[in-house]
Design a protein around this motif. Structure first.
Motif, PDB file in Angstrom:
ATOM      1  N   ARG A 224      74.179  -7.985  10.211  1.00 58.90           N
ATOM      2  CA  ARG A 224      73.383  -7.473  11.316  1.00 58.90           C
ATOM      3  C   ARG A 224      74.234  -7.459  12.581  1.00 58.90           C
ATOM      4  O   ARG A 224      75.097  -8.331  12.785  1.00 58.90           O
ATOM      5  CB  ARG A 224      72.144  -8.340  11.573  1.00 58.90           C
ATOM      6  CG  ARG A 224      70.960  -8.068  10.652  1.00 58.90           C
ATOM      7  CD  ARG A 224      70.413  -6.677  10.813  1.00 58.90           C
ATOM      8  NE  ARG A 224      69.250  -6.403  10.008  1.00 58.90           N
ATOM      9  CZ  ARG A 224      69.283  -5.902   8.764  1.00 58.90           C
ATOM     10  NH1 ARG A 224      70.452  -5.662   8.180  1.00 58.90           N
ATOM     11  NH2 ARG A 224      68.169  -5.630   8.127  1.00 58.90           N
TER      12      ARG A 224
ATOM     13  N   LYS B  64      68.091 -16.595  22.825  1.00 57.16           N
ATOM     14  CA  LYS B  64      67.691 -17.251  21.575  1.00 57.16           C
ATOM     15  C   LYS B  64      68.885 -17.973  20.949  1.00 57.16           C
ATOM     16  O   LYS B  64      69.035 -18.003  19.732  1.00 57.16           O
ATOM     17  CB  LYS B  64      67.120 -16.235  20.597  1.00 57.16           C
ATOM     18  CG  LYS B  64      65.893 -15.482  21.076  1.00 57.16           C
ATOM     19  CD  LYS B  64      65.410 -14.493  20.013  1.00 57.16           C
ATOM     20  CE  LYS B  64      64.200 -13.721  20.475  1.00 57.16           C
ATOM     21  NZ  LYS B  64      63.748 -12.751  19.426  1.00 57.16           N
TER      22      LYS B  64
ATOM     23  N   ALA C 165      69.550 -20.345  12.578  1.00 57.11           N
ATOM     24  CA  ALA C 165      69.629 -19.359  11.497  1.00 57.11           C
ATOM     25  C   ALA C 165      70.970 -19.457  10.786  1.00 57.11           C
ATOM     26  O   ALA C 165      71.043 -19.418   9.546  1.00 57.11           O
ATOM     27  CB  ALA C 165      69.415 -17.951  12.050  1.00 57.11           C
TER      28      ALA C 165
ATOM     29  N   ASN D  34      66.896 -10.419   0.080  1.00 58.67           N
ATOM     30  CA  ASN D  34      65.528 -10.905   0.245  1.00 58.67           C
ATOM     31  C   ASN D  34      65.383 -12.151   1.114  1.00 58.67           C
ATOM     32  O   ASN D  34      64.288 -12.447   1.590  1.00 58.67           O
ATOM     33  CB  ASN D  34      64.911 -11.195  -1.127  1.00 58.67           C
ATOM     34  CG  ASN D  34      64.857  -9.962  -2.007  1.00 58.67           C
ATOM     35  OD1 ASN D  34      64.747  -8.846  -1.514  1.00 58.67           O
ATOM     36  ND2 ASN D  34      64.961 -10.164  -3.315  1.00 58.67           N
ATOM     37  N   THR D  35      66.491 -12.893   1.306  1.00 63.15           N
ATOM     38  CA  THR D  35      66.388 -14.169   2.022  1.00 63.15           C
ATOM     39  C   THR D  35      67.356 -14.263   3.197  1.00 63.15           C
ATOM     40  O   THR D  35      66.951 -14.518   4.334  1.00 63.15           O
ATOM     41  CB  THR D  35      66.637 -15.345   1.053  1.00 63.15           C
ATOM     42  OG1 THR D  35      65.691 -15.272  -0.019  1.00 63.15           O
ATOM     43  CG2 THR D  35      66.496 -16.675   1.766  1.00 63.15           C
TER      44      THR D  35
ATOM     45  N   PRO E 100      67.113 -11.338   5.960  1.00 60.99           N
ATOM     46  CA  PRO E 100      65.876 -11.530   6.731  1.00 60.99           C
ATOM     47  C   PRO E 100      65.901 -12.707   7.696  1.00 60.99           C
ATOM     48  O   PRO E 100      65.198 -12.687   8.715  1.00 60.99           O
ATOM     49  CB  PRO E 100      64.819 -11.728   5.627  1.00 60.99           C
ATOM     50  CG  PRO E 100      65.328 -10.905   4.490  1.00 60.99           C
ATOM     51  CD  PRO E 100      66.814 -11.107   4.524  1.00 60.99           C
ATOM     52  N   HIS E 101      66.694 -13.758   7.402  1.00 66.23           N
ATOM     53  CA  HIS E 101      66.869 -14.842   8.378  1.00 66.23           C
ATOM     54  C   HIS E 101      67.372 -14.283   9.709  1.00 66.23           C
ATOM     55  O   HIS E 101      66.904 -14.686  10.789  1.00 66.23           O
ATOM     56  CB  HIS E 101      67.898 -15.853   7.854  1.00 66.23           C
ATOM     57  CG  HIS E 101      67.304 -17.036   7.152  1.00 66.23           C
ATOM     58  ND1 HIS E 101      66.317 -17.829   7.693  1.00 66.23           N
ATOM     59  CD2 HIS E 101      67.578 -17.573   5.939  1.00 66.23           C
ATOM     60  CE1 HIS E 101      65.996 -18.784   6.855  1.00 66.23           C
ATOM     61  NE2 HIS E 101      66.745 -18.659   5.775  1.00 66.23           N
TER      62      HIS E 101
ATOM     63  N   SER F  25      67.321 -10.935  10.571  1.00 68.65           N
ATOM     64  CA  SER F  25      66.427  -9.882  11.055  1.00 68.65           C
ATOM     65  C   SER F  25      65.252 -10.448  11.836  1.00 68.65           C
ATOM     66  O   SER F  25      64.752  -9.816  12.778  1.00 68.65           O
ATOM     67  CB  SER F  25      65.909  -9.064   9.873  1.00 68.65           C
ATOM     68  OG  SER F  25      66.955  -8.426   9.199  1.00 68.65           O
ATOM     69  N   SER F  26      64.811 -11.640  11.450  1.00 70.32           N
ATOM     70  CA  SER F  26      63.640 -12.227  12.099  1.00 70.32           C
ATOM     71  C   SER F  26      63.878 -12.527  13.570  1.00 70.32           C
ATOM     72  O   SER F  26      62.925 -12.657  14.347  1.00 70.32           O
ATOM     73  CB  SER F  26      63.225 -13.512  11.369  1.00 70.32           C
ATOM     74  OG  SER F  26      64.218 -14.526  11.508  1.00 70.32           O
ATOM     75  N   LEU F  27      65.145 -12.638  13.972  1.00 69.78           N
ATOM     76  CA  LEU F  27      65.470 -12.915  15.368  1.00 69.78           C
ATOM     77  C   LEU F  27      65.496 -11.657  16.226  1.00 69.78           C
ATOM     78  O   LEU F  27      65.507 -11.739  17.463  1.00 69.78           O
ATOM     79  CB  LEU F  27      66.850 -13.576  15.453  1.00 69.78           C
ATOM     80  CG  LEU F  27      67.016 -14.943  14.784  1.00 69.78           C
ATOM     81  CD1 LEU F  27      68.479 -15.347  14.812  1.00 69.78           C
ATOM     82  CD2 LEU F  27      66.158 -15.978  15.470  1.00 69.78           C
TER      83      LEU F  27
ATOM     84  N   GLY G 270      63.791  -5.817  13.471  1.00 65.76           N
ATOM     85  CA  GLY G 270      64.603  -6.150  12.307  1.00 65.76           C
ATOM     86  C   GLY G 270      66.079  -5.892  12.459  1.00 65.76           C
ATOM     87  O   GLY G 270      66.881  -6.411  11.690  1.00 65.76           O
TER      88      GLY G 270
END
Length: 551
Positions: free
Chosen positions: A396, A406, A413, A475-476, A479-480, A482-484, A488
């Motif tokens: 990302r 953040k 993360a 899947n894991t 996304p850790h 993307s959640s920030l 996404g």
């Protein structure tokens, strides 16, 4: 697991590219005639690790191949070897048992060692006439399998090595420029520029090609905070289109194609013959390394140290420096931070607040910095050798707002992700200044400070473990991150998860619609296909990896 070639000879594969074993596949005599057309430059693929397998097994040759397998030049000098091992489909793998399969399989069937535009044109015409999959390949540096393809013929651009320093004049730019052939690699380009007292933008691995997926995909590196992305340097492209026409693409001529080529993805719109880029005055360049480990301290304190580094990034990057760093659960390596046109004294001052925090935390560290007379001198001394793609990755672009507001959540993360046994790599930059001439590098580049890549180790012995790690990444782990990020987030299309479910949005952002339109205009029959390339949703790979229309 593996696959064997289809033996179908009568079925109608009109919706698919012609494939070895099909009745449409050219006879040996046709390939021989084509070889004569291209001046004997047709190369039939023999996979690099063939000596490691039963019919041709040679222990000494196999051991020699295994010993240098992760060295990029092992692969860059071949016309077919696949650096991202997943895309070899476990065929002719160097580290599998001698009895494992060794067929051409996922490798290109043939490559044309192109030396001139007529070689491109002849290969394009042949691929179209016989409905054969076409691939553009230079070095094979590629995380996403774009430089290979089952049943394909490749235009191998690796020996298009001309370089020329120019005095360039256009409405948008007046100054020095470097024109590079499609096979020119970063070290070639850096040397050519250096010899003229200049510096160009390129990536951290010296054997990557400049005119291919790097610049066409956006392109970050050790000087981008000073000069902008690789795509921002593009002045004009010389290409061969799917119709076999030679075109120049610049802001003043075929401007839409220029826009797409400059950041919209490699191997997708046309086959590049040459690229002309901005060249900048060379001179004093500072470099610095910083390392520390978790030895003797807790995991939390170790990641406190990483958080200290991250919190100092905006100041370093806003001053015009760039950095690349790497960490796992117990080691942090900044190697290097670079200030083009910057002194060691200034670079040290930028890093001093970070060093003070590490000292206050009680973390032992090693810091080294030096002045160099040129960018190339720094690059040779401070930039470590890069191994081939022994990881399965996801990534990302991390916005400035995540770094500044953040910081602790981002650190947490990273700590969680490292707990899965991953390596984490960050290239840090500030390319917020919009280029004078717009290009297809989407806006998220201008809002980000880090391109973060996470890698799980590739297991040469177990396809099943690699599938598990792929799902973990998609899947894991991603996304850790993307959640920030609101929405996404986005990723550098050359370093993304090949199984990114929303790749059109994540890799191309707001530009996908326009890029798709340009793709249709210049390549209406999708001759140029790449995995996750613009328009690739119109195609799918069957179980035997033949390329077929999706609908």
């Amino acid at each position: 697991m593996g696959f064997a070639w289809s033996q179908a000879t009568t079925a109608n594969f009109s919706s698919c590219r012609c494939f070895p074993g099909d009745s449409c596949w050219p006879a040996p005599s046709v390939w021989n005639d084509f070889n004569a057309t291209v001046g004997g430059k047709l190369i039939a693929t023999v996979p690099l690790a063939t000596p490691c397998h039963s019919m041709t097994f040679n222990q000494a040759e196999c051991d020699a191949i295994r010993a240098k397998w992760t060295v990029p030049t092992t692969h860059t000098e071949t016309s077919s070897s696949i650096m991202a091992p997943w895309f070899a489909n476990q065929s002719c793998e160097a580290f599998l048992p001698p009895t494992s399969q060794c067929v051409i399989g996922a490798y290109v069937q043939y490559a044309v060692d192109a030396h001139e535009a007529s070689n491109y044109q002849a290969t394009i015409n042949f691929a179209k006439k016989h409905n054969i999959r076409l691939v553009i390949r230079n070095t094979g540096h590629d995380w996403l399998g774009k430089s290979t393809g089952a049943g394909a013929i490749a235009i191998w651009t690796h020996h298009m090595k001309d370089t020329e320093v120019l005095d360039y004049e256009s409405d948008g730019y007046s100054g020095k420029a470097l024109k590079v052939g499609a096979g020119v690699q970063f070290m070639d380009a850096f040397k050519a520029a250096h010899d003229a007292g200049l510096v160009t933008v390129g990536g951290t691995c010296p054997t990557v090609g400049m005119a291919g997926g790097y610049t066409q995909g956006g392109g970050h590196g050790l000087s981008v905070s000073k000069f902008g992305l690789g795509a921002d340097q593009a002045l004009e492209w010389e290409v061969v289109t799917a119709d076999g026409e030679i075109l120049t693409a610049s802001p003043d001529e075929n401007a839409d194609l220029y826009w797409a080529l400059s950041g919209g993805g490699g191997g997708t719109y046309a086959a590049v013959l040459s690229l002309t880029v901005k060249a900048h005055p060379d001179g004093l360049t500072a470099g610095a390394n910083l390392t520390f480990s978790a030895a003797g301290i807790s995991q939390d304190k170790f990641f406190d140290g990483i958080e200290a580094y991250i919190s100092g990034l905006p100041k370093v990057l806003d001053a015009g420096a760039t950095s690349t760093w790497l960490n796992n659960n117990d080691t942090f390596i900044l190697s290097p931070a670079v200030g083009v046109g910057m002194s060691k004294k200034k670079l040290d001052a930028l890093h001093q607040p970070v060093l003070d925090k590490l000292k206050k935390l009680g973390i032992n560290y090693t810091y080294y910095s030096a002045d160099f007379p040129s960018f190339l001198a720094m690059y040779k001394a401070m930039n470590p050798e890069t191994a081939t793609a022994t990881f399965q990755i996801g990534s990302r672009l991390i916005p400035r707002t995540v770094i500044t507001t953040k910081t602790h959540a981002f650190r947490k993360a990273l700590q969680n992700i490292a707990g899965y046994g991953t390596w984490i790599s960050g290239v840090s930059f500030n390319v917020s200044k919009t280029p004078h001439v717009p290009n297809a590098a989407f806006h998220a580049w201008r809002e980000s400070l880090v391109s973060l890549v996470v890698g799980t180790f590739y297991d040469y012995q177990s396809r099943e473990k690699n599938i598990v790690n792929q799902k973990l990444m998609t899947n894991t782990i991603v996304p850790h991150l993307s959640s920030l990020i609101p929405g996404g987030g986005y990723a550098y299309l050359n370093e993304g998860d090949p199984w990114e479910p929303k790749w059109q949005q994540v890799f191309y952002g707001e530009n996908y619609g326009r890029l798709s339109f340009i793709k249709r205009k210049y390549d209406p029959d999708d001759l140029f296909y790449t995995w996750t390339g613009v328009g690739s949703e119109r195609w799918k790979q069957a179980a035997d990896l033949r390329l077929c229309k999706a609908h």
